[in-house]
Scaffold this active site. Structure first.
Site, PDB file in Angstrom:
ATOM      1  N   THR A   1       0.863  -1.170   0.000  1.00 41.85           N
ATOM      2  CA  THR A   1       0.000   0.000   0.000  1.00 41.85           C
ATOM      3  C   THR A   1       0.901   1.222   0.000  1.00 41.85           C
ATOM      4  OG1 THR A   1      -1.839   1.151   1.056  1.00 41.85           O
ATOM      5  CG2 THR A   1      -0.375  -0.085   2.533  1.00 41.85           C
ATOM      6  N   GLU A   2       0.586   2.193  -0.879  1.00 42.27           N
ATOM      7  CA  GLU A   2       1.554   3.263  -1.160  1.00 42.27           C
ATOM      8  C   GLU A   2       1.782   4.186   0.031  1.00 42.27           C
ATOM      9  OE1 GLU A   2      -1.207   2.668  -3.044  1.00 42.27           O
ATOM     10  OE2 GLU A   2      -2.052   4.539  -3.845  1.00 42.27           O
ATOM     11  N   ASN A   3       0.897   4.125   1.021  1.00 39.07           N
ATOM     12  CA  ASN A   3       1.148   4.932   2.217  1.00 39.07           C
ATOM     13  C   ASN A   3       2.143   4.262   3.166  1.00 39.07           C
ATOM     14  OD1 ASN A   3      -1.184   3.219   2.360  1.00 39.07           O
ATOM     15  ND2 ASN A   3      -1.643   4.070   4.358  1.00 39.07           N
TER      16      ASN A   3
END
Lengths: 213, 217
Positions: A46-48
């Site tokens: 997940t890019e966060n």
């Protein structure tokens, strides 16, 4: 019969190689996680800032410090890791992420992706991580309905909506057919409840039938 | 080093560029933003992933009319009505930056990089006006650093020197923003004695941190 959203997610999950590092976009692509085999070894990014994302969190598991890219609470799996945003996007740009799955407004015959803006004059522009994912992941899979509500195909010779990335899409999973974007054209991999002739007529552009058709 | 939120944000001046950590509310230094609203500095440029959620934190700063411009990747959310209203009324400027370019431009500022070529955004409307170059057969766009006068971030634990550890996905932009501002202020849940953080797990070394504010959660 055309496919339900769940059936589309199941077909996408089937095409993800075992052990792949995968980013699932916000919305419909999130459903793909429900159909990954527990023993597949697929690791969700997940890019966060997390690898090894688990299922959505419920009840006491909900932790405001642990969310996915859609800002929904999620869980962590054994082997998970956390990292900051620059590292997270270096993972994409640097070609380390195997597959990313996104929705789309349009995909072109050349694999151009349009999924961030309809170009409407009153729309507030917002791109998030879509452009970085589009050009960064080794393979970009798109999940979408093949036809818009007005019946117009979303697989098009050239995108009319503003691009997210150029020539980046490798596969398009829709409710009536799966397509592979290849150098010599768009190949029909599989159809669902529609004949190849009707598909070509309704899409209105040349399609390469699969060799086994 | 260890100060109140009020004292910490007193360094912010009218017209400053303020980097604000967080992804949605995860890692958002809400108490520092509340103190900034009280402090009263205006005409600010805010650099953050989003443009405020609901009516608190960044949204409250926007609602107070203190922000001239927002630099972010994703301003449009289901609960971003404060920004939406200001934007549609023409009362706030917006620069949309792809999320990875936003992170890397901050990283470049902190690392002393003059500019860099990124493949993100090639062939899109966000490439307009940008210098491009083909390197080894691939097209890239020239991207410039984003520097802050002040960074407001949230971490989990600090020691009294300002070494920081984070918690889960609340880390997000904190470590890169800490490097990219002249003054970095970290809101943390707990401050511990020097020597009690394992040096192997420190994510942001104290060299990047100027002020810490303890807000137990």
């Amino acid at each position: 019969m055309s496919l339900s959203r769940e059936q589309m997610a199941e077909i996408v999950a089937r095409d993800i190689p075992d052990g792949a590092y995968v980013n699932l976009g916000i919305g419909q692509p999130t459903m793909v996680a429900d159909f990954l085999r527990p023993d597949s070894g697929v690791v969700l990014h997940t890019e966060n800032g997390m690898l090894g994302m688990g299922r959505p969190a419920t009840g006491d598991e909900i932790d405001p410090d642990l969310t996915n890219a859609g800002k929904q609470p999620v869980t962590e799996l054994p082997g998970a890791s956390y990292f900051h945003h620059a590292d997270s996007f270096a993972m994409m740009r640097g070609g380390h992420l195997d597959v990313c799955i996104m929705g789309a407004f349009q995909v072109s015959a050349g694999g151009d992706l349009a999924n961030w803006s309809t170009g409407a004059p009153d729309a507030i522009p917002a791109v998030g991580g879509a452009m970085d994912l589009a050009i960064g992941a080794k393979q970009v899979f798109v999940m979408m309905s093949l036809f818009a509500k007005d019946g117009r195909p979303k697989l098009v010779p050239e995108c009319t909506y503003p691009l997210t990335g150029r020539g980046c899409v490798s596969r398009v999973y829709t409710d009536v057919a799966t397509f592979a974007v290849e150098p010599d054209g768009v190949r029909v991999v599989e159809t669902f409840g529609i004949s190849i002739d009707e598909l070509i007529t309704r899409v209105g552009m040349p399609l390469v039938p699969s060799s086994f058709d | 080093m260890i100060v109140s939120a009020e004292d910490a944000v007193s360094v912010v001046k009218d017209g400053d560029t303020v980097l604000v950590g967080g992804f949605g509310m995860a890692g958002m230094p809400v108490d520092l933003i509340d103190a900034l609203i009280e402090h009263g500095a205006g005409d600010l440029t805010i650099v953050s992933n989003n443009a405020g959620n609901g009516d608190t934190g960044l949204a409250a700063l926007l609602a107070a009319g203190r922000v001239r411009k927002v630099v972010c990747s994703f301003p449009r959310q289901s609960d971003s009505w404060v920004f939406d209203g200001l934007y549609r009324a023409g009362r706030i400027e917006l620069e949309v930056v792809p999320q990875g370019n936003l992170a890397e431009r901050l990283r470049a500022a902190g690392a002393g990089i003059g500019a860099f070529f990124s493949p993100t955004g090639v062939g899109t409307p966000l490439a307009e006006g940008k210098e491009s170059r083909v390197i080894d057969g691939r097209e890239y766009l020239l991207e410039y650093p984003i520097r802050g006068d002040v960074a407001l971030i949230r971490a989990h634990v600090a020691d009294r020197m300002g070494n920081l550890v984070y918690r889960k996905t609340a880390r997000n932009f904190g470590p890169v923003m800490a490097t990219a501002a002249a003054v970095t202020i970290a809101q943390v849940s707990r401050i511990v004695e020097v020597g009690s953080l394992d040096p192997e797990v420190v994510v942001t070394p104290a060299i990047y941190v100027n002020r810490i504010v303890e807000v137990p959660r």
